[in-house]
Design an enzyme around this catalytic site. Structure first.
Site, PDB file in Angstrom:
ATOM      1  N   CYS A  37      45.213  45.933  45.388  1.00 19.83           N
ATOM      2  CA  CYS A  37      44.900  46.942  44.364  1.00 19.83           C
ATOM      3  C   CYS A  37      43.657  47.739  44.762  1.00 19.83           C
ATOM      4  CB  CYS A  37      44.706  46.276  43.004  1.00 19.83           C
ATOM      5  SG  CYS A  37      43.377  45.069  43.013  1.00 19.83           S
ATOM      6  N   CYS A  88      44.672  63.531  26.468  1.00 18.04           N
ATOM      7  CA  CYS A  88      43.830  62.664  25.628  1.00 18.04           C
ATOM      8  C   CYS A  88      42.565  63.410  25.183  1.00 18.04           C
ATOM      9  CB  CYS A  88      43.435  61.434  26.450  1.00 18.04           C
ATOM     10  SG  CYS A  88      42.236  60.403  25.631  1.00 18.04           S
ATOM     11  N   TYR A 112      47.063  33.655  46.548  1.00 17.02           N
ATOM     12  CA  TYR A 112      46.538  34.353  45.373  1.00 17.02           C
ATOM     13  C   TYR A 112      47.726  34.605  44.429  1.00 17.02           C
ATOM     14  CZ  TYR A 112      42.795  35.534  48.716  1.00 17.02           C
ATOM     15  OH  TYR A 112      41.806  35.512  49.670  1.00 17.02           O
ATOM     16  N   GLN A 139      49.973  41.307  36.136  1.00 17.67           N
ATOM     17  CA  GLN A 139      49.860  42.735  36.470  1.00 17.67           C
ATOM     18  C   GLN A 139      49.916  43.562  35.190  1.00 17.67           C
ATOM     19  OE1 GLN A 139      49.270  43.872  39.483  1.00 17.67           O
ATOM     20  NE2 GLN A 139      49.911  42.244  40.868  1.00 17.67           N
TER      21      GLN A 139
HETATM   22  C1  LIG Z   1      45.463  40.382  42.094  1.00 19.49           C
HETATM   23  S1  LIG Z   1      45.768  38.827  41.398  1.00 19.49           S
HETATM   24  C2  LIG Z   1      47.406  38.538  41.978  1.00 19.49           C
HETATM   25  C3  LIG Z   1      48.206  37.538  41.207  1.00 19.49           C
HETATM   26  C4  LIG Z   1      49.710  37.543  41.455  1.00 19.49           C
HETATM   27  N1  LIG Z   1      50.035  37.566  42.852  1.00 19.49           N
HETATM   28  C5  LIG Z   1      50.391  38.652  40.699  1.00 19.49           C
HETATM   29  O1  LIG Z   1      51.023  39.517  41.312  1.00 19.49           O
HETATM   30  O2  LIG Z   1      50.316  38.648  39.451  1.00 19.49           O
HETATM   31  C6  LIG Z   1      44.736  37.807  42.363  1.00 19.49           C
HETATM   32  C7  LIG Z   1      44.775  36.350  41.986  1.00 19.49           C
HETATM   33  O3  LIG Z   1      43.950  35.634  42.932  1.00 19.49           O
HETATM   34  C8  LIG Z   1      43.291  34.581  42.255  1.00 19.49           C
HETATM   35  N2  LIG Z   1      42.146  34.213  43.126  1.00 19.49           N
HETATM   36  C9  LIG Z   1      40.942  34.832  43.223  1.00 19.49           C
HETATM   37  N3  LIG Z   1      40.186  34.260  44.188  1.00 19.49           N
HETATM   38  C10 LIG Z   1      40.941  33.255  44.713  1.00 19.49           C
HETATM   39  C11 LIG Z   1      40.723  32.314  45.758  1.00 19.49           C
HETATM   40  N4  LIG Z   1      39.577  32.301  46.446  1.00 19.49           N
HETATM   41  N5  LIG Z   1      41.707  31.447  46.050  1.00 19.49           N
HETATM   42  C12 LIG Z   1      42.879  31.461  45.365  1.00 19.49           C
HETATM   43  N6  LIG Z   1      43.136  32.330  44.371  1.00 19.49           N
HETATM   44  C13 LIG Z   1      42.188  33.223  44.037  1.00 19.49           C
HETATM   45  C14 LIG Z   1      42.965  35.173  40.903  1.00 19.49           C
HETATM   46  O4  LIG Z   1      42.741  34.169  39.945  1.00 19.49           O
HETATM   47  C15 LIG Z   1      44.241  35.997  40.616  1.00 19.49           C
HETATM   48  O5  LIG Z   1      45.190  35.232  39.915  1.00 19.49           O
END
Ligand SMILES: C[S@@+](CC[C@H](N)C(=O)[O-])C[C@H]1O[C@@H](n2cnc3c(N)ncnc32)[C@H](O)[C@@H]1O
Length: 451
Positions: free
Chosen positions: A406, A72, A310, A281
């Site tokens: 992550c 890049c 989550y 993702q």
């Molecule tokens: C890394 S993402 C993972 C989502 C899903 N497991 C995936 O693989 O696409 C983390 C998720 O946690 C949610 N989140 C953040 N804080 C939270 C909380 N205190 N309780 C429940 N969900 C939460 C976010 O909105 C997000 O959708």
């Protein structure tokens, strides 16, 4: 004593979690960008702090055999990628070192860590990006921020984004000029267009465009018409209003100005609906690899009841649903839960209960009510899990925990809490979801051992 502006010749010992080289001058730590382990370089000290110094690379005296020219042209300016100067196989080795280091330093643990699973084609993999807009309507800039600054590196294309994103960068610059769209100036908190968020579906050739504005642009109808003409793949066009003086990209209000409220994408055989605020993702190809690892662990456990904590738009829940009797999916963002319900119906999956709420509140409630899963999947944001949540899992002696993360640092921190609560880490499997950057995803399997 390391001195500002002085030049030194050093050998790079290792890289830190942000892929910065670490060298030592009489034991004093110096950080250098764009170097690799074992390289011998001449550096110039730019900043000296109490515990460390930062230096600029002046010249290579011995280059690593793993070094390559970055593909890049913006790489050395843009802060988006950090490892494009390393051959891809070496990027994977470095990421394994970063994960090992996080477990050792932060978690005080040394679990079995497998080799990182990489991508066959480690470019053009991202399905989402948020592009800051700068300059003015006569000479607009769209790109990414320079490392550690809010100065925009103006780009024409990005090699880790979907190709449609390049069309948006070019097309939106033309449109800003044509419609004299006022560009937002964050220093003065004035102007209109702040960010352009692009979501591209790899499976369906669909695009969602979100114009993040401090206020409604004057000639919105004309802009909308032009956007629809210019980007034929567009399926969903939003105006997001963000009038606040903040670094947070999206404001509270999403106004659908054209098309569908969601776009669709696929992971494996499953199709998902995605709203502007829902997490999905960013690397659809590697997500299948990641989730397959979760399924592999889960099938060995033979769990009947599973909590997917989550859960976002329910992607993991739907992946694991065929292998258990009942899944409870817990997610805080309402739109994501609505997307998940729609997708599970479209995918004909009926054994998931979706709960919208805060994990650290909802999970203790479920456990106290007597619903005890044989396995729990955790996939928190970069900040990791709330301590109360982990304590509640420990208290109820949940047998198996599959932790998707992550951020190796918070994974290692939380691993230490689980370890202290009687859990063994059987294995950590890193997956490269973010080639060319220092980021790495991990799946870690924990089993309740001693009590
Ligand atoms: C890394 S993402 C993972 C989502 C899903 N497991 C995936 O693989 O696409 C983390 C998720 O946690 C949610 N989140 C953040 N804080 C939270 C909380 N205190 N309780 C429940 N969900 C939460 C976010 O909105 C997000 O959708």
């Amino acid at each position: 004593m390391v001195k500002k502006s002085q030049e030194y010749i050093v050998k790079i010992d290792t890289l830190n979690h942000q892929a910065q080289g670490i060298a030592r001058i009489d034991g004093f730590v110096v950080f250098v960008d764009n170097v690799l382990i074992d390289e011998v370089v001449k550096i110039k000290i730019e900043e000296v702090k109490k515990e460390y110094a930062k230096a600029k690379l002046v010249e290579f005296l011995e280059k690593s055999p793993y070094r390559k020219d970055p593909e890049c042209p913006y790489y050395h300016l843009c802060g988006g990628c950090h490892l494009m100067h390393a051959k891809y196989q070496h990027q994977l080795s470095l990421k394994k070192l970063l994960v090992e280091d996080a477990f050792r330093r932060i978690g005080k643990l040394s679990p079995k860590i497998n080799d990182v699973i990489g991508m066959e084609k480690p470019f053009r993999y991202r399905n989402k990006t948020a592009l800051p807009v700068g300059g003015d309507y006569k000479k607009p800039q769209i790109g990414f921020y320079k490392k550690m600054t809010h100065d925009i590196v103006d780009i024409d294309y990005c090699l880790i984004q979907h190709e449609f994103c390049d069309d948006v960068i070019k097309g939106m610059k033309e449109m800003i000029k044509k419609h004299k769209i006022e560009v937002y100036d964050e220093r003065k908190h004035q102007g209109v267009l702040r960010h352009i968020v692009v979501r591209n579906s790899f499976a369906f050739d669909e695009m969602m465009l979100i114009l993040v504005c401090a206020k409604v642009p004057e000639n919105l109808e004309a802009i909308k018409k032009d956007i629809l003409d210019k980007f034929p793949k567009i399926k969903s066009l939003y105006l997001n209003l963000n009038p606040k003086r903040t670094n947070v990209i999206l404001g509270d209000e999403d106004i659908l100005i054209w098309g569908s409220s969601t776009i669709k994408d696929k992971i494996g055989n499953l199709t998902f609906e995605i709203s502007p605020k829902s997490f999905f993702q960013v690397n659809s190809v590697q997500t299948e690899v990641l989730y397959s690892q979760v399924v592999k662990y889960l099938r060995n456990i033979e769990a009947e009841v599973v909590f997917d904590i989550y859960s976002g738009i329910g992607t993991i829940s739907m992946f694991i649903a065929p292998f258990c009797k009942k899944v409870y999916a817990i997610e805080i963002v309402e739109d994501a839960v609505e997307d998940a319900k729609k997708s599970s119906k479209n995918n004909s999956i009926s054994n998931i209960e979706f709960i919208c709420g805060c994990a650290e509140i909802e999970i203790p409630k479920l456990l106290k009510s007597g619903i005890i899963p044989q396995a729990v999947i955790l996939d928190p944001p970069r900040s990791g899990c709330e301590k109360e949540l982990l304590e509640s899992l420990i208290e109820h002696k949940i047998s198996n925990i599959i932790y998707v993360s992550c951020n190796p640092s918070t994974l290692a921190r939380d691993a230490n809490i689980l370890y202290s609560g009687g859990y063994e880490i059987l294995e950590v499997q890193p997956v490269d979801m973010f080639p060319q950057t220092f980021h790495v995803e991990c799946v870690a399997l924990f089993k309740k051992g001693y009590s």
